[in-house]
Design an enzyme around this catalytic site. Structure first.
Site, short mmCIF file in Angstrom:
data_model
loop_
_atom_site.label_atom_id
_atom_site.label_comp_id
_atom_site.label_asym_id
_atom_site.label_seq_id
_atom_site.Cartn_x
_atom_site.Cartn_y
_atom_site.Cartn_z
N ASP A 333 0.84 -1.17 -0.12
CA ASP A 333 -0.05 -0.02 -0.03
C ASP A 333 1.11 1.28 -0.01
O ASP A 333 2.18 1.16 0.43
CB ASP A 333 -0.80 -0.05 1.22
CG ASP A 333 -1.63 1.28 1.48
OD1 ASP A 333 -2.48 1.84 0.58
OD2 ASP A 333 -1.86 1.89 2.56
N ASP A 531 -1.60 -0.93 5.98
CA ASP A 531 -1.85 -0.47 7.41
C ASP A 531 -3.38 0.18 7.52
O ASP A 531 -3.62 0.39 8.91
CB ASP A 531 -0.88 0.68 7.50
CG ASP A 531 -1.47 1.95 6.82
OD1 ASP A 531 -1.67 1.90 5.85
OD2 ASP A 531 -1.19 3.12 7.58
N ASP A 535 -6.89 -1.96 3.44
CA ASP A 535 -6.11 -2.94 3.11
C ASP A 535 -6.39 -4.34 3.48
O ASP A 535 -5.62 -5.33 3.19
CB ASP A 535 -4.60 -2.63 3.63
CG ASP A 535 -3.90 -1.28 3.11
OD1 ASP A 535 -4.12 -1.24 2.02
OD2 ASP A 535 -3.33 -0.39 3.60
#
Length: 634
Positions: A333, A531, A535
């Site tokens: 990410d 995080d 996600d």
């Protein structure tokens, strides 16, 4: 997991410390009895020697015999302990009392050493528990009193003095200090903390006395979660360990069948005496036992998990640790993972007739009354530049466009290009905004009565360690890709700056899952690093989900590995630790099988006596355990 009490920890720790010492004492005492039995036998007291040998059998073999019998009844499967009991009993049955007793003695000593070495990795958790304070200094109704940590509730104010450990998670409400957070993050350098900063239970207050507002109860602290995660991980077996344990039951049955045949076939086929035939069957029973093979994996896995916990890498189980060694691709990410997750001012372009300080002072004054992340970034930037500002005289929030504020006689507008004049914004400073957009930066404009006064460029800054972390992974032969919901321009700029292998922009959470599935089809074993809540689906889909420690609770719950400090180089460290564990496991398996084969061949050619067979068998078991414990070293 319930809060740890004052009584449970010492009792558990005491049992853990005493058990291997009792086993070793019993083993050594049985050794003295064997010596006494041998001396009696040499002096003609055969009946007395047999009685002493029987005592050595009972005292030395009790712990392992009890363990083997209980496991056999519970699991309805024969195990290696039962093989040792049968071998010792068989040796005594044919008059080899000394050899049988020596077998029990060495088996008992090795068992005590196994217990000790296995407990060594478990003591990493005991060490964590020991550094958690039991009491806290609570401020209540203007007075101070010591209370047990289990009595603390959210909103309580506690005092932590220099040199003391923080007893609960919270926020510093007054004072400033330096905190050693090594117990939580693995970071050895103390961190400066002031009012408003987070502090965690188990960390050490180094310098100043601080007041802390408790934000979590004793059983909810991050420290408690670490203990719970590592304990859970140590109880979860890797696929290799599960295979070995399934294999053990079948292997023991095969050994017993072969030993049964060995009890009479050599007498008819090779002309051995009945005593020699039975003796060699007993030696085979000992040396063919898979003790070393069974011990090849678990000690290494527990040691690696403990090592990772000390370094701020939490594995939720041996399976995830094992999978890391096979990783071929990692998807990242962007926000909060590759970047810091907070926009920062990178460029300020001022109209020629204005002073930089005046513009930043006006911008910070107006933006200080906004909750927008970009506004916070502008205020932080002004503070870093040591620019003093006061609240605006008047403020108007124009939803979706920007803010309008009055400071003295000046009226300022701060916001999007369309808010201050789209054409003028595009032409300002020779089209600087277009270049900022190409670089993946966000722009806000500041205008006064004369027109656009300045343009400020902001960007979610890449973490300092990101570039090196990605390079290390690529050097390991791992493909790296970024999956982000940001625009194409922003994604391209980040990928260019970090040398990512590839990137995919404008990804919704469900699209991230689809892309992870595509990577799984192409590479086989894939990790996902993130995080945020968005996600979590991708973390669950990947072979190994890796969450940043400061991420959302959902991400932390979903992930298989947690980086307690948002430190990307720890990913490469975790992979290297996993690969080292796999190398040690392979070494142990090859070594243990080689020793078993060598001892079986030596026994068949009648060059191996029972005591040496026991020594070779148990010695190899101890060696593979000690080899696994090398992973405890940082």
């Amino acid at each position: 997991m319930t809060a740890l009490t004052e009584n449970t920890l010492p009792r558990e720790g005491l049992l853990q410390k005493i058990t291997p010492h009792l086993e070793l004492a019993a083993a050594l005492f049985s050794g003295l009895l064997i010596l006494a039995g041998w001396l009696l036998d040499r002096n003609g007291a055969e009946t007395a020697s047999v009685f002493v040998y029987l005592s050595a059998f009972l005292i030395g073999g009790f712990a392992k015999a009890k363990e083997g019998i209980e496991a056999t009844i519970k699991e309805k499967e024969l195990n290696v302990e039962m093989l040792m009991i049968l071998a010792a009993a068989g040796s005594a049955a044919i008059g080899y009392w000394t050899e049988g007793a020596i077998l029990i003695f060495i088996f008992a000593v090795s068992g005590a050493l196994e217990t000790y070495t296995m407990n060594k990795s478990q003591r990493e958790i005991s060490a964590l528990m020991d550094i958690q304070p039991d009491t806290a200094l609570l401020v209540r109704d203007g007075s101070e009193e010591h209370v047990h940590v289990s009595e603390l509730t959210r909103g309580d104010i506690i005092i932590v003095k220099p040199g003391e450990r923080v007893p609960a998670d919270g926020l510093i409400s007054k004072g400033h200090t330096t905190i050693d957070e090594a117990a939580i993050t693995g970071e050895s350098i103390p961190v400066s903390k002031e009012a408003g900063a987070d502090v965690f239970a188990g960390t050490v207050n180094m310098t100043g006395s601080v007041y802390i507002e408790v934000t979590k109860k004793a059983d909810e602290t991050l420290f408690q979660k670490i203990i719970e995660l590592v304990q859970s991980a140590q109880s979860e077996k890797s696929p290799s360990q599960q295979f070995i344990e399934r294999f053990e039951g079948s292997y023991v049955k095969v050994v017993l069948v072969i030993v049964s045949l060995m009890m009479f076939l050599p007498h008819f086929l090779l002309g051995w005496s009945w005593t020699e035939t039975f003796y060699r069957a007993m030696v085979l029973l000992v040396v063919a036992s898979p003790c070393a093979l069974v011990a090849s994996i678990m000690p290494a896995t527990l040691s690696a998990i403990s090592n990772g916990a000390r370094s701020g890498i939490l594995f939720k189980g041996g399976a995830h640790l094992e999978n890391l060694s096979h990783i071929k691709a990692i998807a990242f990410d962007k926000t909060g993972t590759l970047t810091r997750g907070k926009p920062e001012v990178t460029d300020v372009v001022i109209r020629g007739n204005l002073r930089r300080q005046e513009i930043l002072q006006a911008a910070a004054s107006i933006e200080s009354r906004s909750n927008h992340p970009l506004a916070h970034a502008v205020v932080r930037y002004a503070q870093q530049e040591n620019i003093l500002f006061s609240p605006p005289d008047q403020l108007e929030d124009v939803a979706g466009w920007g803010v309008k504020g009055t400071i003295g006689d000046n009226v300022w507008k701060i916001g999007k290009a369309a808010f201050v004049g789209k054409e003028e914004a595009a032409a300002f400073a020779n089209g600087a905004a277009a270049q900022f957009a190409e670089d993946g930066k966000t722009t806000i404009y500041i205008a006064d009565q004369e027109g656009i006064a300045a343009v400020i460029a902001l960007k979610d800054i890449i973490r300092e360690e990101t570039k090196q972390a990605l390079k290390t992974l690529q050097d390991e032969g791992i493909f790296t890709i970024m999956l982000t919901g940001d625009s194409e321009k922003t994604a391209r700029a980040i990928a260019s700056e970090t040398a990512l292998g590839s990137y995919i922009a404008e990804c919704l959470p469900e699209q991230k899952v689809d892309h992870v599935k595509e990577l799984l089809e192409k590479y086989g074993t894939v990790a996902m690093v993130g995080d945020g809540i968005n996600d979590a689906p991708a973390l669950a889909t990947a072979s190994v989900g890796i969450a940043m420690g400061e991420g959302s609770d959902v991400a932390l719950e979903t992930a298989d590995v947690i980086l307690m400090k948002n430190d990307l180089p720890k990913i490469a460290e975790a992979i290297q630790l996993s690969r080292k564990m796999q190398r040690i496991v392979k070494q142990n398996i090859i070594f243990s099988i080689s020793v078993i084969v060598l001892l079986i061949i030596s026994n068949f050619f009648q060059v191996l006596d029972l005591p040496f067979g026991v020594l070779g068998h148990e010695g190899s078991t101890i060696l593979v355990i000690l080899n696994g414990l090398r992973l405890l070293k940082t």
